[in-house]
Scaffold this active site. Structure first.
Site, PDB file in Angstrom:
ATOM      1  N   ARG A  50      -1.154   8.075  -1.899  1.00 35.61           N
ATOM      2  CA  ARG A  50      -0.109   7.601  -2.802  1.00 35.61           C
ATOM      3  C   ARG A  50      -0.649   6.430  -3.619  1.00 35.61           C
ATOM      4  NH1 ARG A  50       4.657   7.106   1.781  1.00 35.61           N
ATOM      5  NH2 ARG A  50       4.751   9.325   2.365  1.00 35.61           N
ATOM      6  N   ASP A  52       0.340   3.326  -6.401  1.00 36.71           N
ATOM      7  CA  ASP A  52       1.487   2.514  -6.784  1.00 36.71           C
ATOM      8  C   ASP A  52       1.792   2.643  -8.274  1.00 36.71           C
ATOM      9  OD1 ASP A  52       1.815   1.561  -4.202  1.00 36.71           O
ATOM     10  OD2 ASP A  52       0.613  -0.237  -4.543  1.00 36.71           O
ATOM     11  N   TYR A 111     -12.261   4.388  -4.976  1.00 33.62           N
ATOM     12  CA  TYR A 111     -11.491   3.676  -5.985  1.00 33.62           C
ATOM     13  C   TYR A 111     -12.415   2.863  -6.890  1.00 33.62           C
ATOM     14  CZ  TYR A 111      -6.925   4.576  -3.814  1.00 33.62           C
ATOM     15  OH  TYR A 111      -5.790   5.169  -3.326  1.00 33.62           O
ATOM     16  N   ARG A 202      -6.292  -4.148  -4.363  1.00 31.08           N
ATOM     17  CA  ARG A 202      -5.802  -5.199  -5.258  1.00 31.08           C
ATOM     18  C   ARG A 202      -5.894  -6.576  -4.605  1.00 31.08           C
ATOM     19  NH1 ARG A 202      -0.031  -3.280  -6.761  1.00 31.08           N
ATOM     20  NH2 ARG A 202       0.014  -5.366  -7.696  1.00 31.08           N
TER      21      ARG A 202
END
Length: 261
Positions: A50, A52, A111, A202
């Site tokens: 998932r 954001d 990522y 993050r």
């Protein structure tokens, strides 16, 4: 019901995230609605992870079950037709085994985070990168990132809303590149692991930005990590700039089926 793997690219700016929500648009909803234009009774889809609100993807993977056999290329073409004008594209579709699962069959996620340092505001890259107006030291940030590689308790770097059973994860790679651009520098943070905690990337990038700016030292990253306390984390950077680049599988479902030209 034949099962298909979908390789998905999207711009996350107009979405509340990947997961379907009742009152906000999501990427999952867009893909499921396109599938139901082809087969009205098509069940929901499962994804590798998932993302954001505001987070992008160039290599998200999902699986769907159809009631009839589809040529994978025709399936991707039909979905792309029905996805318009949403900023979502099916890059590839492939037939997979009935027990193949986009999430549980995966062994790694990759990522990338884009950070642009320049005085002028972003225009073409607005919403696609985190913009700051001060210089950073790449070597200092890499020294801090190196301290996060390996098996650790990442409590400090996960959201208090994280639903993972354990904060203990293994970070396999954390590499930072600096590229000169007109009037500034773009920094790219590449991370690879079997799985990530909520807001982990993050939290890492926001903390390392402080290292690169000189407010923190690389040793401060170790101190924060060992504290196992969310309050010890540096600032959490905004979602703009975060991309799910790819998902790894023991048998890549997209490697053995060439897309027609």
């Amino acid at each position: 019901m034949p099962r298909y793997a979908l390789l998905i690219e999207y711009n996350g700016a107009p979405f509340s995230g990947w997961q379907r929500q009742k009152q906000h648009p999501s990427v999952q909803q867009a893909v499921e609605e396109a599938l139901r234009k082809l087969e009205p009774d098509c069940p929901g889809i499962g994804a590798a992870g998932r993302t954001d609100a505001g987070v992008h993807a160039s290599g998200q993977v999902a699986h769907c079950d159809m009631t009839k056999e589809w040529d994978p290329f025709r399936l991707s073409e039909a979905l792309n037709h029905h996805l318009k004008p949403a900023p979502v594209a099916i890059l590839h579709a492939a037939r997979v085994a009935d027990d193949w699962h986009a999430r549980f069959s995966a062994h790694e996620r990759r990522y990338m985070f884009r950070l642009i340092s320049r005085r002028a505001p972003l225009v073409h890259e607005a919403g696609k990168a985190w913009h700051i107006n001060h210089p950073l030291d790449r070597d200092r940030m890499q020294a801090g990132a190196d301290r996060l590689i390996g098996l650790h308790d990442f409590t400090t770097f996960r959201s208090t809303m994280c639903q993972a059973d354990s904060p203990v994860k293994t970070l396999d790679e954390f590499r930072i590149e600096a590229h000169a651009i007109p009037y500034g520098t773009e920094y790219r943070f590449y991370l690879r692991a079997r799985s990530f905690l909520h807001n982990q990337v993050r939290s890492f990038v926001g903390t390392l930005e402080r290292v690169g700016a000189g407010s923190w030292t690389p040793q401060d990253v170790t101190t924060a990590l060992e504290a196992c306390d969310r309050a010890a984390c540096g600032p959490v950077c905004p979602p703009q700039g975060l991309y799910l680049m790819g998902v790894g599988y023991a048998d890549d479902p997209f490697a053995s089926s060439a897309t027609p030209t």
